[in-house]
Design an enzyme around this catalytic site. Structure first.
Site, PDB file in Angstrom:
ATOM      1  N   PRO A 131       1.029  -0.985   0.059  1.00 59.02           N
ATOM      2  CA  PRO A 131      -0.100  -0.042   0.013  1.00 59.02           C
ATOM      3  C   PRO A 131       0.952   1.509   0.004  1.00 59.02           C
ATOM      4  O   PRO A 131       0.969   1.953   0.967  1.00 59.02           O
ATOM      5  CB  PRO A 131      -0.833   0.049   1.225  1.00 59.02           C
ATOM      6  CG  PRO A 131      -0.057  -1.069   2.077  1.00 59.02           C
ATOM      7  CD  PRO A 131       0.733  -1.926   1.291  1.00 59.02           C
ATOM      8  N   CYS A 132       1.562   1.804  -1.155  1.00 59.81           N
ATOM      9  CA  CYS A 132       2.367   2.668  -1.327  1.00 59.81           C
ATOM     10  C   CYS A 132       1.523   4.052  -0.989  1.00 59.81           C
ATOM     11  O   CYS A 132       2.144   5.002  -0.795  1.00 59.81           O
ATOM     12  CB  CYS A 132       3.051   2.687  -2.572  1.00 59.81           C
ATOM     13  SG  CYS A 132       1.992   2.434  -4.044  1.00 59.81           S
TER      14      CYS A 132
END
Length: 173
Positions: A131-132
């Site tokens: 989950p950048c």
């Protein structure tokens, strides 16, 4: 020969796609203006359990849920050890929360590596699973999102997850 397979699926963000191999998820494609190519998950019968888990988890995350996607295997062949470490530390960020690039750098033992973390996440082939979008500047500002839609998509993903400070209505102010 391991031929990658693709399925599209609908999230609150739009129609995404996932590509996988025998080793794990090889790529996640966020929505674009045109339809993602490939058969729809909703119509697929023969889907490996890890792919089903990944798709159902990503749909839930984008609907504000908090499933644990940490067990979804990734096909990280060809990804260098530094980027793998960044991916692993980023996967530890819970839905609805954020961490700074510097916090990720410190978590992997590179306290001066915030810019390197940003560069690694700019090449993240597994958005949502890695989950950048949950990684922000030290002051909480949204920076550096290379997926389609750029920072507007990053903000929308944080809003969908209910991350504090991103899209909630103020009671007073």
């Amino acid at each position: 020969m391991d031929t990658p397979r693709t399925l599209t699926f609908v999230t609150a963000l739009g129609r995404c796609a996932v590509v996988w191999s025998h080793a794990g998820i090889a790529r996640v494609l966020l929505p674009v203006r045109w339809a993602q190519p490939g058969p729809a998950f909703e119509e697929a019968a023969d889907v490996p359990p890890f792919v089903r888990l990944a798709i159902e988890g990503m749909v839930a995350v984008m609907a504000g849920g908090s499933p644990d996607l940490g067990s979804v295997p990734l096909d990280e062949r060809g990804i260098d050890p530094f980027r793998r470490a960044v991916h692993a530390a980023t996967r530890d960020i819970a839905p609805g929360t954020t961490r700074s690039y510097g916090e990720i750098a410190r978590a992997i033992g590179r306290p001066d590596g915030a810019r390197d973390v940003g560069a690694a996440l700019a090449r993240n082939p597994f958005p949502i699973i890695v989950p950048c979008h949950r990684v922000v500047a030290a002051n909480g500002a949204l920076t550096g999102f290379s997926a389609p839609g750029g920072l507007a998509t990053k903000r929308r993903m944080l809003e969908l997850e209910g991350a504090p400070g991103y899209g909630q209505q103020l009671l007073f102010g």
